[in-house]
Scaffold this motif. Sequence first.
Motif, PDB file in Angstrom:
ATOM      1  N   ASN A 166     -88.718 -56.638  37.323  1.00 45.49           N
ATOM      2  CA  ASN A 166     -87.867 -55.745  37.489  1.00 45.49           C
ATOM      3  C   ASN A 166     -86.562 -56.972  36.996  1.00 45.49           C
TER       4      ASN A 166
ATOM      5  N   GLN B 278     -83.687 -55.093  34.186  1.00 42.16           N
ATOM      6  CA  GLN B 278     -83.106 -55.403  34.546  1.00 42.16           C
ATOM      7  C   GLN B 278     -81.710 -56.150  33.167  1.00 42.16           C
TER       8      GLN B 278
ATOM      9  N   LYS C 178     -78.755 -54.433  30.239  1.00 40.19           N
ATOM     10  CA  LYS C 178     -77.667 -55.331  31.213  1.00 40.19           C
ATOM     11  C   LYS C 178     -77.103 -55.148  29.408  1.00 40.19           C
TER      12      LYS C 178
END
Length: 201
Positions: A49, A53, A57
């Motif tokens: 995770n 992320q 980003k």
Amino acid sequence: MQIKTLSSLPLLVASVSALAIRDTADTEREHNNAVQLAHNTTDTEREHNDLVQLIHKTTGTNREYDLPRHIPNTTDIGQVHKADRIICYRTGEQWDTKDGSTREGALQAVVMACRDVFVGHYPPDKPFAAACYHIGENKHINFTMDKLWGYRKWDLWVNFDECVSSLRQGIIHCSRGGHRFHQPLLWTSDPNKGDWCEPRT
């Protein structure tokens, strides 16, 4: 006969107690193994995770990924840092599995991309580079190199061997392409359908 049975009772009790202790130890061992497995799974999912992320980003994309893997300690290019990760796309275009021609074409394109596009200086105002090559009939590959989020203002130099080793990982180890994390850089090898080919700008 009764006295003999009574005299053997302590031995029987001791045997039963030993079995109970062994069973308890086995149960505790199984419990500890299960807890360790749960912790390892949780750590892997947490790492997954966190990496996803960071990718979203850094690249501004929103793709699905398989769980991350350590890449091998060595490649045909040379040593690879033990903290490196590969994370593969879960969806998207696959390599040509019939004869491997598009995967082979992608590996050949890596050398051109590194030589012509990626090797060089990346000052603070240059956070990424991209290239695109045809690798077979109605198929192309997009290569990108991004400074990871949090390192965008770093002043970096990328050399040829690092580039080739990094872009090859998502081709060799991922059936649909993927990323190599080599902090502070994120390398991407992404196969796509179509003859139209234009690198990210």
